[in-house]
Design a protein around this motif. Structure first.
Motif, PDB file in Angstrom:
ATOM      1  N   MET A 185      49.424  63.212  76.408  1.00 47.67           N
ATOM      2  CA  MET A 185      48.693  64.261  75.697  1.00 47.67           C
ATOM      3  C   MET A 185      49.397  65.594  75.920  1.00 47.67           C
ATOM      4  O   MET A 185      49.799  65.905  77.040  1.00 47.67           O
ATOM      5  CB  MET A 185      47.248  64.337  76.209  1.00 47.67           C
ATOM      6  N   ASP A 236      48.074  68.411  71.175  1.00 49.12           N
ATOM      7  CA  ASP A 236      46.829  67.677  70.959  1.00 49.12           C
ATOM      8  C   ASP A 236      45.614  68.535  71.307  1.00 49.12           C
ATOM      9  O   ASP A 236      44.562  68.412  70.679  1.00 49.12           O
ATOM     10  CB  ASP A 236      46.809  66.413  71.831  1.00 49.12           C
ATOM     11  N   HIS A 273      43.669  69.224  65.860  1.00 48.77           N
ATOM     12  CA  HIS A 273      43.807  69.641  67.251  1.00 48.77           C
ATOM     13  C   HIS A 273      42.419  69.733  67.875  1.00 48.77           C
ATOM     14  O   HIS A 273      41.450  70.054  67.197  1.00 48.77           O
ATOM     15  CB  HIS A 273      44.471  71.022  67.374  1.00 48.77           C
ATOM     16  N   GLY A 306      42.105  63.953  62.808  1.00 45.75           N
ATOM     17  CA  GLY A 306      43.518  63.698  62.568  1.00 45.75           C
ATOM     18  C   GLY A 306      43.735  62.867  61.322  1.00 45.75           C
ATOM     19  O   GLY A 306      44.654  63.107  60.545  1.00 45.75           O
TER      20      GLY A 306
END
Length: 708
Positions: free
Chosen positions: A1, A112, A133, A391
Motif C-alpha cells: 500500500m 492508495d 484514493h 476504484g
C-alpha cells in the motif's frame, strides 16, 4: 500500500510535522510511504524520518537552491483555499503556485491513501483528490476554535472525505454532532509520540516546564499568577515557559510586574525537545484546548513528568487520570488558586510526584508510533471495500490519470527533488552526572581509519587545542563512536571552544554538526554540591547559529553566584552563594567600582552565613553621587578583608549557555537633587552582573521600580 502525507512545510518544526514524521516512519516498515510538503524552507527536516520514507517538496523557498520558486514568479499571488487557516499568518503562507502544484499532484498520484494534516490541505484534498484514493483528514486544531463561517466551510470539505481523524474521543463526538448525515467516517486516533531519544527526567530538579504557543488560548497569564503563589511558598523552584510566538515580550513584562524575574524564564524556543523535557520535575499545560492533539501532555509523560493540565474536555481527559499520572484543573472558577494548589501538591509530596512520574511513563507507551500506526492500518482496512468500489468506478479515467502522473512527475521533481549534499557528521553530546561530557556519532559518517575529536578555543591566546581519540564501540556493532571528556582529568580554559573532527595524521579538520545535546544533569543536586566544594568548573555543549557543535567552559575556583536581584527602598538587594572552598575561606565587603575609573568605588557590608549564602543591600544614593554625568557601568564585586581576593558577582551555574536575553532584572529610578538616574542590572558576555546607570530622559517618571 502506498500512503502519502500532505504537510504545509515539512521543514519547519511543529506538532503536525513531528506527529507525521513518527507515524510515517512506523508505517514505512510495512508500506510505501511518502511525505509531500507544500513548501521547502530548509535543507533538512527538523524531525528525522526513516530512510524508506520519500520526502518531496512542491515549492522550494530556499533562496540559495537552484530550484528556488522565486525564479519562477516572485512574488506569487496568495492562495485562495481556506484563507482562515493559521498557515496564512505564518512565515510561508499558501500561494496559488503551491495550490496549483498540489492539485496536479493529487489528480495524478498513484497513492492508495492520502492523509491531509491542516485545514487548507483538507480543502485541497476534498476538491482535487480522486475517488479511487482513500482520502483522510487529520485534526491538529480544535473544531470549536474556528469561527462559524470557516467552520461550516471546513465541515463541508470533511463531508467529502472518506475519513476524518480527531485526536480525542470528545473531538470526534463534536464532529459527529455537526455532521450527523455525512457519508464520512469520523473517528479518533491519538497522536503518536516517539520514544524519547534522550535520558528521561530523574525528577531531581526543581523546575516546572510549560510548553505551547504564547497565545491567549494558552492562558499563560493565569499560569504566571498561579506560579507567583507557588514561588512565595517554594522560592527554590522555577518555571520555564517554552513556545514561539509574538507575545514573548508581553509575557516577560508580566513576569517583571509580578516580581517573578528570579523564578520564571520565558525561553522563546519551540516546544521542548527530549533533552529539555528531561530538565523538568513537573509539567503544566494551562491552555484552553485550542490545540487538540495532546502531544505536549504525552511528551512530558514520556520523559517521566507528572502533568498538571487544564480540563479542556479534549485530549487531556483521554490522557490524564487524576491522581495517577497528573491532575486536571477546572477551566473555570478560581483557576489561579486551583492551578497553584495542584502544583504545590506535587512539589510538596516527593513520593507522590515520583509515583506519578512512573505511571506517566507507562501511560505514554500507548502513544508510541508502532501502536498508532496499527490503528491507522485498521482504519485503512475498514475502508478498503469502499475504496475498491471507488476504484472500479474510476477505472474509466485511468488514461487521464496516467497522463496527469507524467505531468506531475515532471512538475514535482523539478523543484523538489534536489541532489543530496554531503552533510557534516552529527555529533551528540551528553553531560554526565559528574559533569563530564560524552560525545557520540554514527560510525558511517567517518569511514575507516583513526579519528580525533578536536576542541579548538575561539581565543587561541588562552589555550591550546585539545585532541581526543575516537574509540569504536564493539558493543553495538561499531555503529557508533564515543569520546569522553573526563572532568576529573581534563582542564579547559574559560571561554568558547569549537568541536571539530580530524583524521589522525591528516592536516585538515571539519566542524561537527550539533546532534542531540543533553544537559539536564547540570541541574542535579550533585552538581550544586560539586560547585559548593570546588567552585565552578562547567562545560556546556551548545549549537552555534550555523548548526555546528561548540562548548562553553566556565572555570572559576572561587565564585559568587547571584541567586536573586531585586530593588527595595532605593537599594539594590542581591542574594547568592559563595562557591568553592577558596571563596569561603574569607570574610567580604561589597564593592561597586566604576568601569574606566577604578578610583570611584562604593563600599557596603556583606552578610555571609556559614554555608556561604550572602546578602548585599547596595544603596543607590552613594552610587548616584559618583555618577560621571553620562552612561556608566558599575562592576559588582566581593572584596575579601585583609588583602584577599576580589570576586565578581555573576550567574554562570546551571544549564543555559547564554541567558542574557532571558534575564530581565528590575530597574530602579533614582530622583537626585539635580537630575534623575535610572539604574538597570544586566549580565555581560561573561555573565558577570553589572549595574548600568544613565541619566533619566526628560519627563521619565522616577519610579522606585519599573520593568526592565
Amino acid at each position: 500500500m502506498k500512503i502519502t502525507f500532505l504537510l504545509h512545510d515539512a521543514y519547519a518544526a511543529g506538532v503536525a510535522v513531528r506527529g507525521t514524521a513518527g507515524l510515517a516512519t512506523a508505517l514505512a516498515a510495512r508500506h510505501e510511504v511518502e511525505i509531500v510538503s507544500l513548501h521547502r524552507t530548509a535543507d533538512r527536516m527538523p524531525f528525522a524520518v526513516a530512510e524508506e520514507v520519500t520526502v518531496r517538496a512542491l515549492v522550494d523557498l530556499r533562496p540559495a537552491s537552484p530550484h528556488y520558486a522565486g525564479a519562477i514568479v516572485d512574488p506569487w499571488p496568495p492562495g485562495a483555499v481556506c484563507p482562515y487557516d493559521t498557515a496564512y499568518s505564518g512565515p510561508t503562507p499558501p500561494s496559488r503556485l503551491g495550490e496549483g502544484r498540489l492539485a496536479a499532484h493529487l489528480r495524478g498520484t498513484d497513492a492508495d491513501v492520502i492523509v491531509a494534516t491542516q485545514p487548507h490541505l483538507v480543502r485541497l484534498l476534498a476538491e482535487h483528490g480522486r475517488a479511487d484514493h482513500l482520502r483522510i483528514g487529520q485534526e491538529y486544531r480544535a473544531h470549536a476554535s474556528h469561527n462559524a463561517p470557516p467552520r461550516r466551510e471546513l465541515e463541508a470539505a470533511i463531508a467529502r472525505l472518506d475519513a476524518y481523524v480527531s485526536f480525542s474521543r470528545a473531538a470526534a463526538r463534536a464532529h459527529r454532532a455537526a455532521l450527523p448525515h455525512a457519508p464520512v467516517r469520523l473517528t479518533s486516533i491519538p497522536v503518536c509520540s516517539p520514544a524519547p531519544g534522550a535520558e528521561p527526567s530523574t525528577g531531581n530538579s526543581k523546575v516546572v516546564l510549560a510548553a505551547g504557543r504564547p497565545l491567549p488560548t494558552e492562558r499563560y497569564d493565569r499560569l504566571l499568577e498561579a506560579f507567583a503563589k507557588v514561588a512565595k511558598a517554594h522560592p527554590e523552584w522555577s518555571l520555564r515557559i517554552h513556545g514561539p510566538g509574538g507575545q514573548q515580550q508581553r509575557l516577560r513584562r508580566r513576569v517583571a510586574e509580578l516580581g517573578l524575574h528570579d523564578h520564571v524564564l520565558v525561553m522563546g524556543t519551540s516546544v521542548p525537545t527530549d533533552a529539555e523535557w528531561a530538565k523538568g520535575a513537573v509539567a503544566v499545560v494551562s491552555g484552553s484546548g485550542a490545540e487538540p492533539s495532546g502531544m505536549s501532555l504525552v511528551d512530558a509523560m514520556s520523559r517521566g513528568l507528572p502533568v498538571v493540565s487544564t480540563d479542556s474536555g479534549q485530549a487531556s481527559r483521554d490522557i490524564i487520570v487524576p491522581g495517577e499520572n497528573g491532575f486536571l484543573v477546572p477551566d473555570h472558577g478560581p483557576h489561579r488558586d486551583t492551578l497553584a494548589d495542584a502544583l504545590r501538591h506535587l512539589i510538596e509530596n516527593e513520593a507522590a510526584r515520583r509515583r506519578m512520574a512512573g505511571t506517566a511513563r507507562r501511560t505514554a507507551e500507548r502513544f508510541r508510533p508502532e501502536r498508532i500506526a496499527a490503528q491507522y492500518e485498521a482504519l485503512f482496512t475498514d475502508q478498503a471495500p469502499a475504496l475498491a468500489a471507488a476504484g472500479n468506478r474510476s477505472s474509466r479515467n485511468a488514461g487521464d490519470g496516467a497522463r496527469w502522473r507524467r505531468r506531475v512527475r515532471l512538475l514535482v521533481r523539478r523543484p523538489g527533488r534536489t541532489q543530496p549534499t554531503p552533510s557534516l557528521p552529527a555529533v551528540a553530546c551528553r553531560v554526565t552526572v559528574d559533569g563530564s561530557l560524552v560525545f557520540t556519532l554514527p560510525a558511517r559518517h567517518l569511514g575507516p581509519g583513526a579519528w580525533n575529536l578536536a576542541l579548538r578555543p575561539r581565543d587561541p591566546e588562552r589555550a591550546e587545542p585539545v585532541q581526543l581519540p575516537v574509540e569504536r564501540d564493539t558493543a553495538d556493532g561499531a555503529r557508533h563512536l564515543h569520546v569522553t571528556l573526563d572532568k576529573r582529568v581534563c582542564e579547559l580554559a574559560e571561554g568558547d571552544w569549537d568541536v571539530l573532527l580530524a583524521r589522525c595524521g591528516g592536516s585538515t579538520s571539519r566542524p561537527a554538526r550539533a546532534g542531540l545535546i543533553e544537559t539536564a544533569h547540570l541541574l542535579e543536586p550533585a552538581q550544586r554540591l560539586s560547585w559548593w566544594r570546588e567552585g565552578v568548573k562547567t562545560w556546556l555543549p551548545y549549537p552555534t547559529p550555523s548548526g555546528t557543535l561548540a562548548l562553553r567552559a566556565w572555570h572559576r575556583p572561587a565564585h559568587a553566584e547571584v541567586v536573586t536581584c531585586d530593588v527595595e527602598d532605593e537599594a539594590l538587594r542581591l542574594t547568592g552563594q559563595l562557591l568553592g572552598w577558596r571563596a569561603r575561606a574569607h570574610h567580604y565587603r561589597f564593592r561597586a567600582r566604576l568601569r574606566g575609573a577604578p578610583e570611584r568605588v562604593v563600599e557596603t557590608s556583606c552578610q555571609v552565613d556559614q554555608d556561604g549564602h550572602f546578602t548585599v543591600d547596595v544603596p543607590l544614593s552613594p552610587v548616584a553621587g559618583h555618577h560621571p554625568g553620562r552612561e556608566a557601568v558599575w562592576e559588582l564585586l566581593l572584596s575579601a578583608y585583609g588583602g584577599g581576593p576580589e570576586i565578581r558577582l555573576g550567574m554562570v551555574t546551571g544549564d543555559l549557555v547564554d541567558h542574557r536575553h532571558l534575564r530581565q532584572f528590575p530597574a530602579a529610578g533614582y530622583a537626585g537633587p539635580d537630575s534623575g538616574l535610572l539604574f538597570r542590572p544586566r549580565l555581560t558576555r561573561e555573565h558577570d552582573l553589572v549595574l548600568e546607570a544613565e541619566t533619566a530622559a526628560a519627563g521619565r517618571p522616577h519610579d522606585r521600580r519599573v520593568p526592565a
